[in-house]
Scaffold this motif. Structure first.
Motif, short mmCIF file in Angstrom:
data_model
loop_
_atom_site.label_atom_id
_atom_site.label_comp_id
_atom_site.label_asym_id
_atom_site.label_seq_id
_atom_site.Cartn_x
_atom_site.Cartn_y
_atom_site.Cartn_z
N PRO A 7 -48.59 17.16 29.91
CA PRO A 7 -48.71 16.26 28.77
C PRO A 7 -49.21 16.96 27.50
CG PRO A 7 -49.73 15.32 30.73
CD PRO A 7 -49.42 16.75 31.04
N THR A 8 -49.04 16.28 26.39
CA THR A 8 -49.62 16.72 25.13
C THR A 8 -51.03 16.16 25.03
OG1 THR A 8 -47.46 16.69 24.08
CG2 THR A 8 -49.37 16.68 22.63
N VAL A 9 -51.97 17.01 24.65
CA VAL A 9 -53.37 16.61 24.55
C VAL A 9 -53.87 16.91 23.14
CG1 VAL A 9 -55.72 16.99 25.39
CG2 VAL A 9 -53.80 16.99 27.00
N VAL A 10 -54.48 15.91 22.51
CA VAL A 10 -55.11 16.09 21.20
C VAL A 10 -56.57 15.68 21.34
CG1 VAL A 10 -55.09 15.45 18.77
CG2 VAL A 10 -52.94 15.61 20.02
N LEU A 11 -57.46 16.47 20.79
CA LEU A 11 -58.89 16.23 20.95
C LEU A 11 -59.54 15.70 19.68
CD1 LEU A 11 -59.84 19.52 22.86
CD2 LEU A 11 -59.19 17.30 23.82
N ALA A 12 -60.32 14.63 19.83
CA ALA A 12 -61.14 14.11 18.73
C ALA A 12 -62.32 15.04 18.50
CB ALA A 12 -61.63 12.70 19.09
N PRO A 13 -63.03 14.92 17.38
CA PRO A 13 -64.20 15.76 17.13
C PRO A 13 -65.26 15.67 18.23
CG PRO A 13 -63.53 14.68 15.11
CD PRO A 13 -62.70 14.08 16.20
N THR A 14 -65.36 14.53 18.91
CA THR A 14 -66.32 14.39 20.01
C THR A 14 -65.90 15.18 21.24
OG1 THR A 14 -65.17 12.43 20.83
CG2 THR A 14 -67.00 12.08 19.27
N GLY A 15 -64.63 15.53 21.32
CA GLY A 15 -64.08 16.16 22.52
C GLY A 15 -63.22 15.22 23.33
N GLN A 16 -63.23 13.93 23.02
CA GLN A 16 -62.45 12.96 23.78
C GLN A 16 -60.96 13.25 23.61
OE1 GLN A 16 -63.44 8.89 23.04
NE2 GLN A 16 -61.76 8.07 24.25
N PRO A 17 -60.21 13.33 24.73
CA PRO A 17 -58.80 13.65 24.62
C PRO A 17 -57.91 12.43 24.44
CG PRO A 17 -59.43 13.61 26.93
CD PRO A 17 -60.69 13.32 26.13
N GLY A 18 -56.84 12.62 23.71
CA GLY A 18 -55.73 11.68 23.70
C GLY A 18 -54.59 12.35 24.44
N ILE A 19 -53.97 11.63 25.37
CA ILE A 19 -52.99 12.22 26.29
C ILE A 19 -51.65 11.51 26.12
CG2 ILE A 19 -52.44 12.70 28.71
CD1 ILE A 19 -55.49 12.48 29.28
N THR A 20 -50.60 12.27 25.88
CA THR A 20 -49.25 11.74 25.80
C THR A 20 -48.43 12.26 26.97
OG1 THR A 20 -49.36 11.64 23.38
CG2 THR A 20 -47.17 11.55 24.39
N ILE A 21 -47.93 11.34 27.81
CA ILE A 21 -47.17 11.72 28.99
C ILE A 21 -45.76 12.12 28.58
CG2 ILE A 21 -46.28 10.92 31.22
CD1 ILE A 21 -49.30 11.11 31.16
N PRO A 22 -45.25 13.26 29.08
CA PRO A 22 -43.89 13.66 28.73
C PRO A 22 -42.85 12.88 29.54
CG PRO A 22 -44.83 15.21 30.28
CD PRO A 22 -45.92 14.21 29.96
N GLY A 23 -41.58 13.06 29.22
CA GLY A 23 -40.52 12.47 30.02
C GLY A 23 -40.44 13.16 31.37
N GLY A 24 -39.76 12.53 32.30
CA GLY A 24 -39.62 13.12 33.62
C GLY A 24 -40.28 12.29 34.69
N SER A 25 -40.02 12.66 35.92
CA SER A 25 -40.54 11.91 37.07
C SER A 25 -42.03 12.14 37.25
CB SER A 25 -39.80 12.34 38.35
OG SER A 25 -38.41 12.10 38.23
N ALA A 26 -42.67 11.16 37.89
CA ALA A 26 -44.10 11.26 38.18
C ALA A 26 -44.35 12.41 39.16
CB ALA A 26 -44.60 9.94 38.78
N PRO A 27 -45.51 13.05 39.08
CA PRO A 27 -45.80 14.16 39.99
C PRO A 27 -45.87 13.70 41.44
CG PRO A 27 -47.75 13.52 38.74
CD PRO A 27 -46.61 12.79 38.15
N THR A 28 -45.35 14.55 42.34
CA THR A 28 -45.41 14.28 43.77
C THR A 28 -46.32 15.28 44.48
OG1 THR A 28 -43.42 15.63 44.11
CG2 THR A 28 -43.13 13.24 43.83
N SER A 29 -46.84 16.24 43.74
CA SER A 29 -47.81 17.20 44.27
C SER A 29 -48.79 17.54 43.16
CB SER A 29 -47.11 18.47 44.77
OG SER A 29 -46.42 19.10 43.71
N VAL A 30 -49.89 18.16 43.52
CA VAL A 30 -50.95 18.48 42.55
C VAL A 30 -50.62 19.77 41.82
CG1 VAL A 30 -53.41 18.91 42.22
CG2 VAL A 30 -52.65 17.36 44.03
N THR A 31 -50.64 19.72 40.50
CA THR A 31 -50.51 20.93 39.68
C THR A 31 -51.57 20.88 38.59
OG1 THR A 31 -48.84 19.86 38.28
CG2 THR A 31 -48.05 21.23 40.10
N SER A 32 -51.94 22.03 38.09
CA SER A 32 -52.96 22.06 37.05
C SER A 32 -52.72 23.22 36.10
CB SER A 32 -54.36 22.19 37.67
OG SER A 32 -54.51 23.42 38.34
#
Length: 305
Positions: A179-204
Protein backbone atom coordinates in the motif's frame (compact mmCIF):
# COMPACT_ATOMS: atom_id res chain seq x y z
CA UNK A 1 9.35 25.43 2.37
CA UNK A 2 9.24 22.14 0.45
CA UNK A 3 6.21 19.96 1.20
CA UNK A 4 6.49 16.19 0.78
CA UNK A 5 3.79 14.33 -1.15
CA UNK A 6 2.92 10.65 -1.62
CA UNK A 7 4.10 8.99 -4.84
CA UNK A 8 3.00 5.55 -6.07
CA UNK A 9 5.70 3.88 -8.13
CA UNK A 10 4.98 0.60 -9.96
CA UNK A 11 2.07 -0.13 -7.60
CA UNK A 12 4.59 -0.07 -4.79
CA UNK A 13 4.86 2.06 -1.70
CA UNK A 14 6.82 5.15 -0.91
CA UNK A 15 6.46 6.14 2.75
CA UNK A 16 6.70 9.87 3.16
CA UNK A 17 6.20 12.23 6.03
CA UNK A 18 3.96 15.27 5.71
CA UNK A 19 6.46 17.75 7.03
CA UNK A 20 6.76 21.09 5.32
CA UNK A 21 5.32 23.74 7.61
CA UNK A 22 3.35 21.25 9.71
CA UNK A 23 4.19 20.64 13.35
CA UNK A 24 3.37 17.81 15.71
CA UNK A 25 0.42 18.82 17.93
CA UNK A 26 1.34 16.11 20.44
CA UNK A 27 4.58 17.96 21.17
CA UNK A 28 2.82 21.28 21.80
CA UNK A 29 3.46 22.55 25.34
CA UNK A 30 0.66 25.12 25.51
CA UNK A 31 -1.52 22.91 27.72
CA UNK A 32 1.32 21.66 29.96
CA UNK A 33 1.13 22.74 33.60
CA UNK A 34 3.22 25.68 34.77
CA UNK A 35 4.88 26.36 38.15
CA UNK A 36 2.81 28.18 40.76
CA UNK A 37 2.67 29.25 44.39
CA UNK A 38 1.06 25.98 45.54
CA UNK A 39 3.40 23.55 43.76
CA UNK A 40 6.41 25.63 44.86
CA UNK A 41 5.48 24.96 48.51
CA UNK A 42 6.12 21.23 48.12
CA UNK A 43 9.51 20.14 49.48
CA UNK A 44 10.90 16.84 48.25
CA UNK A 45 14.11 14.94 48.99
CA UNK A 46 15.52 11.57 47.95
CA UNK A 47 16.82 9.95 44.79
CA UNK A 48 14.88 9.66 41.56
CA UNK A 49 12.99 6.37 41.39
CA UNK A 50 13.06 5.87 45.15
CA UNK A 51 10.29 6.68 47.60
CA UNK A 52 10.63 10.40 48.33
CA UNK A 53 10.37 12.32 51.56
CA UNK A 54 7.69 14.95 50.99
CA UNK A 55 6.49 17.88 53.08
CA UNK A 56 4.18 20.83 52.53
CA UNK A 57 2.08 23.15 54.70
CA UNK A 58 -1.46 21.98 55.37
CA UNK A 59 -4.06 22.71 54.35
CA UNK A 60 -2.86 23.55 50.87
CA UNK A 61 -5.38 24.72 48.29
CA UNK A 62 -5.41 25.69 44.64
CA UNK A 63 -8.09 26.18 42.01
CA UNK A 64 -5.59 25.77 39.17
CA UNK A 65 -3.28 22.76 38.83
CA UNK A 66 0.45 23.58 38.91
CA UNK A 67 3.75 21.81 38.32
CA UNK A 68 7.19 22.57 39.74
CA UNK A 69 10.37 20.72 38.80
CA UNK A 70 12.27 19.19 41.72
CA UNK A 71 14.90 17.31 39.69
CA UNK A 72 15.53 18.37 36.09
CA UNK A 73 16.11 15.38 33.83
CA UNK A 74 18.27 15.42 30.74
CA UNK A 75 16.24 12.97 28.64
CA UNK A 76 13.79 13.54 25.82
CA UNK A 77 10.71 15.65 26.39
CA UNK A 78 7.49 13.71 26.97
CA UNK A 79 4.68 14.12 24.45
CA UNK A 80 0.96 13.50 24.53
CA UNK A 81 -0.02 9.96 23.41
CA UNK A 82 3.34 8.56 24.52
CA UNK A 83 3.85 5.64 26.92
CA UNK A 84 6.02 6.48 29.92
CA UNK A 85 7.13 4.68 33.06
CA UNK A 86 6.64 6.59 36.31
CA UNK A 87 6.85 6.25 40.07
CA UNK A 88 4.48 8.44 42.03
CA UNK A 89 3.00 9.39 45.38
CA UNK A 90 -0.27 11.29 45.93
CA UNK A 91 -1.10 13.11 49.17
CA UNK A 92 -4.17 14.72 50.70
CA UNK A 93 -3.68 18.49 50.54
CA UNK A 94 -5.74 18.99 53.69
CA UNK A 95 -4.01 16.51 55.99
CA UNK A 96 -0.77 15.49 54.25
CA UNK A 97 -1.78 11.82 54.43
CA UNK A 98 -0.73 9.49 51.59
CA UNK A 99 -3.68 8.68 49.31
CA UNK A 100 -1.91 6.33 46.90
CA UNK A 101 1.57 5.48 45.69
CA UNK A 102 3.43 3.17 43.36
CA UNK A 103 5.66 0.47 44.83
CA UNK A 104 9.05 2.05 43.99
CA UNK A 105 10.33 -1.53 43.66
CA UNK A 106 13.09 -2.26 41.15
CA UNK A 107 11.89 -2.68 37.55
CA UNK A 108 8.24 -2.16 38.52
CA UNK A 109 7.55 1.41 37.43
CA UNK A 110 3.98 2.11 36.32
CA UNK A 111 3.39 2.18 32.56
CA UNK A 112 0.97 5.01 31.71
CA UNK A 113 -0.30 6.61 28.48
CA UNK A 114 0.12 10.38 28.58
CA UNK A 115 -3.16 11.96 27.58
CA UNK A 116 -5.52 9.24 28.82
CA UNK A 117 -4.44 8.77 32.47
CA UNK A 118 -7.52 8.76 34.72
CA UNK A 119 -6.13 11.63 36.81
CA UNK A 120 -6.34 14.50 34.29
CA UNK A 121 -3.67 16.58 36.04
CA UNK A 122 -1.15 13.75 35.54
CA UNK A 123 -1.54 14.12 31.77
CA UNK A 124 -0.81 17.85 31.67
CA UNK A 125 1.90 17.51 34.34
CA UNK A 126 3.81 14.92 32.31
CA UNK A 127 3.50 16.83 29.05
CA UNK A 128 6.79 18.49 28.13
CA UNK A 129 8.57 17.07 31.18
CA UNK A 130 12.03 15.64 30.45
CA UNK A 131 12.76 11.99 31.14
CA UNK A 132 14.75 11.71 34.35
CA UNK A 133 12.80 14.51 36.03
CA UNK A 134 10.98 14.58 39.35
CA UNK A 135 8.03 16.96 39.52
CA UNK A 136 5.76 18.23 42.30
CA UNK A 137 2.16 18.74 41.21
CA UNK A 138 -0.58 20.65 43.00
CA UNK A 139 -3.79 19.06 41.70
CA UNK A 140 -6.88 21.27 41.67
CA UNK A 141 -10.10 19.41 42.56
CA UNK A 142 -11.45 19.79 39.02
CA UNK A 143 -8.40 17.97 37.64
CA UNK A 144 -8.38 15.06 40.10
CA UNK A 145 -10.62 12.71 38.18
CA UNK A 146 -12.72 12.15 41.29
CA UNK A 147 -15.14 14.01 43.56
CA UNK A 148 -14.26 17.70 43.29
CA UNK A 149 -15.30 18.20 46.92
CA UNK A 150 -12.27 16.15 48.01
CA UNK A 151 -10.05 19.23 47.81
CA UNK A 152 -6.54 19.79 46.52
CA UNK A 153 -4.12 16.88 46.21
CA UNK A 154 -0.35 16.90 45.96
CA UNK A 155 1.56 14.48 43.72
CA UNK A 156 5.26 13.78 43.33
CA UNK A 157 6.03 12.04 40.05
CA UNK A 158 9.30 10.56 38.81
CA UNK A 159 9.58 10.16 35.03
CA UNK A 160 11.71 7.05 34.85
CA UNK A 161 11.50 6.19 31.16
CA UNK A 162 9.68 7.11 27.97
CA UNK A 163 9.19 4.97 24.89
CA UNK A 164 9.46 6.49 21.43
CA UNK A 165 6.53 8.61 20.34
CA UNK A 166 6.83 7.34 16.75
CA UNK A 167 9.24 5.34 14.61
CA UNK A 168 12.44 7.31 14.09
CA UNK A 169 14.38 5.01 11.78
CA UNK A 170 15.87 5.70 8.36
CA UNK A 171 13.37 5.60 5.44
CA UNK A 172 13.87 2.60 3.14
CA UNK A 173 13.22 2.03 -0.59
CA UNK A 174 9.71 0.93 -1.47
CA UNK A 175 8.68 -2.58 -2.47
CA UNK A 176 6.21 -3.29 -5.27
CA UNK A 177 2.75 -4.55 -4.32
CA UNK A 178 2.42 -2.79 -0.96
CA UNK A 179 0.00 0.00 0.00
CA UNK A 180 0.78 3.69 -0.18
CA UNK A 181 1.50 5.18 3.24
CA UNK A 182 1.50 8.88 4.13
CA UNK A 183 2.46 10.03 7.61
CA UNK A 184 0.96 12.92 9.58
CA UNK A 185 3.29 15.06 11.74
CA UNK A 186 2.29 12.92 14.76
CA UNK A 187 3.44 9.80 12.94
CA UNK A 188 -0.08 8.48 12.35
CA UNK A 189 -0.22 6.71 8.98
CA UNK A 190 -2.76 7.03 6.23
CA UNK A 191 -2.93 3.81 4.20
CA UNK A 192 -4.19 3.42 0.63
CA UNK A 193 -4.77 -0.18 -0.51
CA UNK A 194 -3.57 -0.91 -4.06
CA UNK A 195 -5.51 -2.86 -6.67
CA UNK A 196 -5.20 -6.62 -6.73
CA UNK A 197 -6.32 -9.62 -4.73
CA UNK A 198 -6.24 -9.75 -0.95
CA UNK A 199 -3.11 -11.36 0.56
CA UNK A 200 -3.23 -15.11 1.14
CA UNK A 201 0.11 -15.28 2.96
CA UNK A 202 2.10 -12.97 5.24
CA UNK A 203 4.51 -10.53 3.60
CA UNK A 204 6.25 -7.49 5.01
CA UNK A 205 8.51 -4.64 4.12
CA UNK A 206 10.55 -2.22 6.19
CA UNK A 207 9.47 1.38 5.76
CA UNK A 208 11.92 2.80 8.31
CA UNK A 209 14.93 0.92 9.65
CA UNK A 210 15.53 1.55 13.35
CA UNK A 211 18.78 1.10 15.25
CA UNK A 212 17.51 0.08 18.69
CA UNK A 213 17.22 -3.29 20.41
CA UNK A 214 16.10 -6.30 18.36
CA UNK A 215 12.62 -7.77 18.83
CA UNK A 216 12.65 -11.45 19.82
CA UNK A 217 9.94 -14.11 19.81
CA UNK A 218 9.40 -13.77 23.57
CA UNK A 219 9.53 -9.95 23.61
CA UNK A 220 6.78 -7.65 24.84
CA UNK A 221 6.84 -4.65 22.55
CA UNK A 222 5.44 -1.14 22.71
CA UNK A 223 3.87 -0.42 19.32
CA UNK A 224 1.61 1.92 17.43
CA UNK A 225 -0.33 0.30 14.60
CA UNK A 226 -3.10 0.79 12.09
CA UNK A 227 -4.75 -2.02 10.12
CA UNK A 228 -6.91 -1.39 7.05
CA UNK A 229 -9.10 -4.13 5.59
CA UNK A 230 -8.02 -5.09 2.09
CA UNK A 231 -11.51 -5.53 0.69
CA UNK A 232 -13.59 -2.78 2.34
CA UNK A 233 -10.70 -0.29 2.76
CA UNK A 234 -11.89 0.58 6.30
CA UNK A 235 -9.75 0.90 9.41
CA UNK A 236 -9.97 -2.39 11.34
CA UNK A 237 -8.06 -1.29 14.41
CA UNK A 238 -5.78 1.64 15.24
CA UNK A 239 -3.89 2.57 18.38
CA UNK A 240 -3.50 6.06 16.93
CA UNK A 241 -7.26 6.47 17.00
CA UNK A 242 -7.47 4.96 20.49
CA UNK A 243 -5.11 7.61 21.86
CA UNK A 244 -2.13 5.58 23.10
CA UNK A 245 0.35 2.90 22.01
CA UNK A 246 -0.18 -0.77 22.84
CA UNK A 247 1.93 -3.30 24.74
CA UNK A 248 1.89 -6.59 22.86
CA UNK A 249 3.37 -10.04 23.52
CA UNK A 250 4.95 -10.97 20.19
CA UNK A 251 4.58 -14.76 20.32
CA UNK A 252 0.92 -14.84 21.38
CA UNK A 253 -0.45 -11.54 20.08
CA UNK A 254 -1.75 -10.74 23.55
CA UNK A 255 -2.58 -7.05 23.62
CA UNK A 256 -3.10 -4.61 26.46
CA UNK A 257 -5.61 -2.49 24.52
CA UNK A 258 -6.93 -4.18 21.37
CA UNK A 259 -10.55 -5.15 21.24
CA UNK A 260 -10.66 -8.88 21.98
CA UNK A 261 -7.19 -8.55 23.55
CA UNK A 262 -5.44 -10.67 20.89
CA UNK A 263 -3.86 -9.46 17.66
CA UNK A 264 -3.17 -11.76 14.68
CA UNK A 265 -0.01 -13.73 15.31
CA UNK A 266 0.70 -13.44 11.57
CA UNK A 267 1.27 -9.75 12.21
CA UNK A 268 3.02 -9.83 15.58
CA UNK A 269 5.48 -12.55 14.59
CA UNK A 270 6.49 -10.47 11.59
CA UNK A 271 8.06 -8.09 14.11
CA UNK A 272 10.71 -10.66 15.16
CA UNK A 273 14.17 -9.55 14.07
CA UNK A 274 13.12 -5.93 13.61
CA UNK A 275 14.75 -3.18 15.66
CA UNK A 276 13.22 -0.53 17.89
CA UNK A 277 12.65 2.63 15.87
CA UNK A 278 11.55 0.66 12.81
CA UNK A 279 8.28 1.03 10.96
CA UNK A 280 7.08 -1.94 8.94
CA UNK A 281 4.18 -2.74 6.65
CA UNK A 282 2.70 -6.22 7.06
CA UNK A 283 0.13 -7.80 4.74
CA UNK A 284 -1.89 -10.53 6.46
CA UNK A 285 -4.53 -12.94 5.19
CA UNK A 286 -7.89 -13.20 6.93
CA UNK A 287 -7.69 -14.83 10.38
CA UNK A 288 -8.90 -18.43 10.45
CA UNK A 289 -11.29 -17.60 13.28
CA UNK A 290 -12.73 -14.65 11.36
CA UNK A 291 -11.63 -12.06 13.93
CA UNK A 292 -9.58 -10.04 11.41
CA UNK A 293 -10.07 -9.66 7.65
CA UNK A 294 -7.22 -9.68 5.18
CA UNK A 295 -5.44 -6.47 6.09
CA UNK A 296 -2.56 -4.11 5.55
CA UNK A 297 -0.84 -3.12 8.80
CA UNK A 298 1.60 -0.29 9.44
CA UNK A 299 3.44 -0.84 12.72
CA UNK A 300 5.82 1.48 14.61
CA UNK A 301 8.12 -0.39 17.01
CA UNK A 302 8.63 2.01 19.90
CA UNK A 303 10.31 -0.09 22.57
CA UNK A 304 10.77 -3.44 24.30
CA UNK A 305 9.61 -3.92 27.87
Amino acid sequence: MRRATALVVAAGLLAVTLTGCSSNPNANCDTALKPGSASDLVKVSGKLGEKPKVSFPTPIKTTKSERSTVIQGDGAMVQKNQLVEIEYSVFDGNTGATLQASSYAKDSAQLVPVGTINIPAFNTALQCTSVGSRIAVAIAPKDSGSDASAGTAIAVIDVVKAYLAKADGTPQPSVSGFPTVVLAPTGQPGITIPGGSAPTSVTSETLKAGSGATVKKDSSVVVQYTAVGWENKNVVVSTWQNGSPDLVVVDTGQSATAQGNVLPQDMTRALVGQKVGSQIAVLTPASKDGSFPASAWVVDILGIR
